[in-house]
Design an enzyme around this catalytic site. Structure first.
Site, PDB file in Angstrom:
ATOM      1  CG  PHE A 179      -0.199   0.067   2.551  1.00  0.00           C
ATOM      2  CD1 PHE A 179       0.322   1.257   3.051  1.00  0.00           C
ATOM      3  CD2 PHE A 179      -0.042  -1.078   3.314  1.00  0.00           C
ATOM      4  CE1 PHE A 179       0.988   1.296   4.272  1.00  0.00           C
ATOM      5  CE2 PHE A 179       0.622  -1.053   4.532  1.00  0.00           C
ATOM      6  CZ  PHE A 179       1.142   0.146   5.016  1.00  0.00           C
ATOM      7  CD  GLU A 235      -1.969   3.433   5.082  1.00  0.00           C
ATOM      8  OE1 GLU A 235      -2.822   2.535   5.146  1.00  0.00           O
ATOM      9  OE2 GLU A 235      -1.338   3.856   6.080  1.00  0.00           O
ATOM     10  CG  HIS A 251       5.854  -7.478   9.471  1.00  0.00           C
ATOM     11  ND1 HIS A 251       5.036  -8.304  10.221  1.00  0.00           N
ATOM     12  CD2 HIS A 251       5.495  -7.704   8.172  1.00  0.00           C
ATOM     13  CE1 HIS A 251       4.231  -8.978   9.416  1.00  0.00           C
ATOM     14  NE2 HIS A 251       4.488  -8.635   8.171  1.00  0.00           N
TER      15      HIS A 251
END
Length: 400
Positions: free
Chosen positions: A165, A167, A329
């Protein structure tokens, strides 16, 4: 806490699947393991080895423990842009980012040819040229069945799919951050799969009995090991540069959309969470494989993302020796992608991503926040591994 023999875990208050527990037992019992296994609070079932595990080995590496997304990790930077400077609707910015960074199986029309300075002030073109030159000399190329070199370079600076992703986030002071998650794309997968195959073949020829064939390893001193380590290090560098190039392109998309300069602060983080490297722990040099774990040496900055609807954290490592100076993580999945699609619907997706400019269609339903563990519980379980430097909340999310 000690979860089982030869295992130290940071999982208090966090659920662990039975199958994941069995995988941990399998790894801990291998003869090449050089000490205890460190289990992070985001631990969940993986291929061969659990995701969210730190594995020390002596004289060998388990390719499946590194995984096939070699060098997968996170990058983030803080801009001098403030929340109040963002437009009310972020749809145009999301479209600009999606146009600048190919996602899923898409690639650049031509290879990138950057002549700029990256977020760290280093010339990215020089890094690309060095990566090109090293690739041409990789010994593992003779082992790989087919490599599309043109595709490799057109994928550099692309996001990929799954849980990758990009963001835009706001921190506790209202500063705007760019954060992204990606790895070494198809070439990392190709190298990883080839190495897993070589390790399985070596175990077969040596007559080694394994609880799981994906726990086969490559021994130091063999041609296969040398090929893999050289390619592994190259793929990790490819992944790190991939993230740098995407950061640059996202910043350019922001500048073009907002039509004013956007400066970057000195807070820039780029860290792997699927990789192997030689480190010294408890007085010995060993191979440390972090499969879904981040290096968290004392003072070292790292990134622990939540999900596309929850908080993420910029953290500073505490250097806890029992975890091999590591932390989680991310939040970690609590249900498979298939289970998420069966359990949730699009109304739930819309509700759980309220206030976030992002896709809310069936294509990302398996990434719904409810499919992940509670990030607050995960952070509480590892309070002795990291301290929180910044708390981020996304306002825009581009999914692969």
């Amino acid at each position: 806490m000690e979860l089982m023999k030869n295992v130290q875990a940071w999982t208090e208050g966090v659920e662990i699947e039975w199958d994941a527990m069995q995988q941990i037992r399998n790894i801990a019992g291998l003869p090449i393991v050089a000490g205890h296994i460190a289990v992070m609070p985001d631990v969940h079932l993986g291929k061969g080895a659990t995701v969210g595990t730190v594995v020390p080995t002596r004289g060998a590496i388990i390719p499946a423990a590194v995984g096939v997304d070699i060098g997968c990790g996170m990058a983030a930077l803080r801009t001098q842009l403030k929340a109040a400077q963002l437009p009310e609707s972020l749809m145009q910015i999301r479209s600009a980012i999606e146009a600048a960074v190919p996602v899923g199986f898409d690639v650049h029309d031509v290879e990138l040819n950057p002549t700029h300075q990256g977020p760290h002030g280093r010339d990215l073109r020089t890094k690309m040229q060095a990566l090109y030159a090293r690739f041409e000399t990789l010994a593992i190329l003779t082992t790989l069945r087919r490599v599309d070199a043109r595709r490799i370079w057109r994928q550099l600076g692309t996001l990929g799919g799954g849980n990758h992703f990009i963001e835009l986030c706001l921190d506790e002071a209202g500063d705007v951050w760019v954060m992204l998650h990606s790895g070494s794309r198809n070439i990392g997968k190709t190298i990883g799969e080839a190495a897993i195959g070589m390790a399985r073949e070596a175990a077969h020829h040596a007559g080694i009995g394994l609880p799981d064939k994906d726990l086969a390893w490559l021994n130091e001193g063999t041609a296969e090991f040398n090929q893999y380590v050289e390619a592994l290090q190259w793929a990790q560098d490819y992944a790190a540069l991939n993230r740098e190039l995407m950061l640059f392109r996202v910043l350019n998309a922001l500048r073009a959309t907002l039509a004013h300069p956007i400066k970057v602060t000195t807070e820039v983080v780029n860290c792997h969470h699927n990789y192997a490297t030689i480190e010294e722990h408890f007085g010995s040099k060993v191979w440390i494989t972090r499969k879904g774990a981040v290096s968290a040496r004392e003072g070292q900055l790292g990134i622990i993302p939540g999900s596309m609807g929850t908080r993420s954290y910029i953290v500073r490592g505490r250097g806890n020796p029992l975890s091999y100076c590591s932390c989680s993580h991310g939040a970690g999945r609590r249900m498979s992608r298939g289970a998420a699609k069966r359990h949730f619907n699009l109304d739930a997706l819309a509700a759980q991503t309220a206030g976030v400019e992002c896709r809310k269609d069936a294509g990302v339903l398996d990434e719904i926040p409810g499919a992940y563990k509670d990030i607050d519980a995960v952070m509480a379980a590892q309070a002795d591994l990291v301290e929180v430097v910044h708390t981020l909340k996304q306002v825009l999310c581009v999914k692969g």
